[in-house]
Write a protein that holds these residues in place. Structure first.
Motif, short mmCIF file in Angstrom:
data_model
loop_
_atom_site.label_atom_id
_atom_site.label_comp_id
_atom_site.label_asym_id
_atom_site.label_seq_id
_atom_site.Cartn_x
_atom_site.Cartn_y
_atom_site.Cartn_z
N PRO A 1 37.20 26.38 33.15
CA PRO A 1 37.17 27.84 33.34
C PRO A 1 36.27 28.51 32.32
O PRO A 1 35.91 27.91 31.30
CB PRO A 1 38.64 28.23 33.14
CG PRO A 1 39.14 27.21 32.16
CD PRO A 1 38.42 25.92 32.50
N MET A 2 35.94 29.76 32.56
CA MET A 2 35.18 30.53 31.58
C MET A 2 36.04 30.81 30.35
O MET A 2 35.55 30.82 29.23
CB MET A 2 34.73 31.86 32.18
CG MET A 2 33.88 31.73 33.44
SD MET A 2 32.22 31.18 33.09
CE MET A 2 31.53 32.63 32.35
N ALA A 3 37.32 31.05 30.58
CA ALA A 3 38.26 31.30 29.48
C ALA A 3 39.64 30.84 29.91
O ALA A 3 40.02 31.00 31.06
CB ALA A 3 38.28 32.78 29.10
N ALA A 4 40.37 30.25 28.98
CA ALA A 4 41.72 29.77 29.29
C ALA A 4 42.54 29.73 28.01
O ALA A 4 42.00 29.59 26.90
CB ALA A 4 41.68 28.38 29.92
N ASP B 1 38.59 35.53 31.57
CA ASP B 1 37.93 34.63 32.52
C ASP B 1 37.34 35.43 33.68
O ASP B 1 36.20 35.21 34.09
CB ASP B 1 38.94 33.60 33.04
CG ASP B 1 38.31 32.61 34.01
OD1 ASP B 1 37.55 31.73 33.55
OD2 ASP B 1 38.56 32.71 35.23
N ARG B 2 38.10 36.38 34.18
CA ARG B 2 37.64 37.21 35.30
C ARG B 2 36.46 38.08 34.88
O ARG B 2 35.46 38.19 35.61
CB ARG B 2 38.79 38.09 35.79
CG ARG B 2 38.45 38.94 37.02
CD ARG B 2 39.51 39.98 37.28
NE ARG B 2 39.55 41.00 36.22
CZ ARG B 2 38.68 41.99 36.13
NH1 ARG B 2 37.68 42.11 37.00
NH2 ARG B 2 38.79 42.88 35.15
N VAL C 1 36.98 29.53 25.14
CA VAL C 1 35.97 30.20 25.97
C VAL C 1 34.75 29.30 26.15
O VAL C 1 34.24 28.75 25.18
CB VAL C 1 35.54 31.54 25.34
CG1 VAL C 1 34.70 32.33 26.33
CG2 VAL C 1 36.73 32.35 24.90
#
Length: 385
Positions: free
Chosen positions: A287-290, A138-139, A300
């Motif tokens: 979120p972008m990824a979780a 995500d970051r 994603v």
């Protein structure tokens, strides 16, 4: 011979090709000969379910010899071995009784976590490693603005099969174009692209599937619901029973969409979606990824932070294949009986299940884990009634 796909749990009644058969006593030279220049299946014999030599042979083929083709487990096998076969590098397993498919499927879903690396890692490692990996992805994605580079990062960071579920909407078509441009591959095969064919899609959606396959030179699998479950649902609620109550509509989505999706995602380590934060209030914090605990994979959303303007600009710049329904006022496109065009100024999701309340109109594919686990399957509803 009947095989079970260890990734999806599906039965394969007629395997595509004959396999090179190796006995468990095969030495390194035999393995090297079988793997060298051989794109066809390699079958490893298990004389008894207690003979574990076949697991080692599969690991050697994958890890030392770099074999990327199909590895079959044949002989004396039991369902309890399914996940160990998959983690050792096997793709399929021979089953003597097709009626045992349910037991194999149950075994494939039984273990949720592992503590050792393997030739394949369809399961999360340790109790929190996958959640940490998702947070790191995500970051990393948030720090990268270019979509194609984001796709490459997803492929680099996720170790295992990556599935992309597309509705052929604007966002998903943008992602499909970026995947094609990125050229990313996993284990010698393209990202697994599929769409849910509920049996009630607009004809224009299927036309967009064909045009996209031709344009981007990739196969878009059609994943269909279980015919028996659909028949039972319609018998119980009627052909248009989903309009009678929210519960009926959610049951329809459960049978036609959620269950087929879960089946298609089984064994995947990553799931790419086209969710964006400004699509609806319910998606404002996407979120972008979780880490998706319920499905055991990293979910994603590479367009999570994109605006409508960014999507449209990308489409124009890359001549992305677009569903013709969008030009007719359809924004969020689902099943034909449940989707209408929207008026100027309406919320993009207003055309979905327009007879229901406006807040949190979701089909169940992207609900929170807690909501997903509390959902009551159709079969249980019938028993309760």
């Amino acid at each position: 011979m009947v095989l079970v796909d260890l990734t999806t749990g599906a039965l394969i009644a007629e395997p595509d090709a004959a396999a090179t058969v190796l006995e468990p006593s095969a030495d390194h030279d035999m393995l090297e000969t079988a793997a060298g220049g051989n794109a066809g299946p390699i079958a490893i014999m298990f004389p008894s379910f207690a003979d574990g030599r076949g697991f080692s042979l599969a690991r050697i083929l994958r890890d030392r010899l770099g074999f990327t083709g199909e590895i079959r487990a044949v002989g004396s096998l039991i369902p309890d071995q399914s996940q160990f076969l998959l983690r050792s590098g096997f793709d399929t397993a021979e089953i003597a009784d097709p009626g045992a498919a349910e037991s194999w499927n149950a075994s494939l879903a039984h273990i949720r976590r592992s503590y050792q690396p393997s030739a394949r890692n369809p399961l999360p490692l340790r109790w929190n490693a996958s959640a940490k990996a998702a947070a790191e992805l995500d970051r990393v994605l948030a720090a990268e603005d270019d979509l194609v580079e984001r796709i490459k990062l997803i492929a680099d960071c996720i170790d295992g099969r990556i599935a992309f579920s597309t509705s052929l909407g604007l966002e998903d078509q943008v992602i499909l174009q970026a995947i094609a441009e990125s050229g990313v591959t996993k284990a010698g095969a393209a990202v697994d692209v599929f769409t849910l064919d509920t049996g009630r899609l607009f004809p224009e959606v299927l036309e967009t599937v064909e045009l996209s396959e031709l344009r981007y030179r990739t196969r878009i699998r059609l994943v269909v619901p279980d015919a028996r479950e659909v028949e039972e649902l319609v018998t119980r609620d009627g052909v248009y029973g989903f309009r009678q109550s929210v519960d009926n509509r959610k049951s329809c989505c459960e049978v036609r969409k959620v269950r087929p999706l879960n089946r298609a995602l089984r064994g995947a380590q990553g799931w790419i979606t086209g969710l964006r934060r400004d699509q609806s209030q319910a998606r404002a914090d996407v979120p972008m990824a979780a880490w998706d605990e319920a499905r055991g994979l990293i979910k994603v959303s590479p367009l999570a932070d994109w605006t409508d303007e960014q999507v449209n600009t990308y489409i124009d710049a890359h001549s992305v294949v677009v569903n013709p329904l969008h030009a007719q006022g359809f924004v969020s496109i689902g099943c034909a009986p449940c989707t209408r065009a929207i008026e100027p100024g309406e919320d993009p999701r207003a055309g979905r299940w327009w007879w229901e309340a406006e807040d949190k109109k979701e089909c169940g594919l992207h609900v929170a884990d807690s909501e997903q686990r509390s959902a009551v399957p159709v079969a249980q509803e019938e028993k309760a009634a």
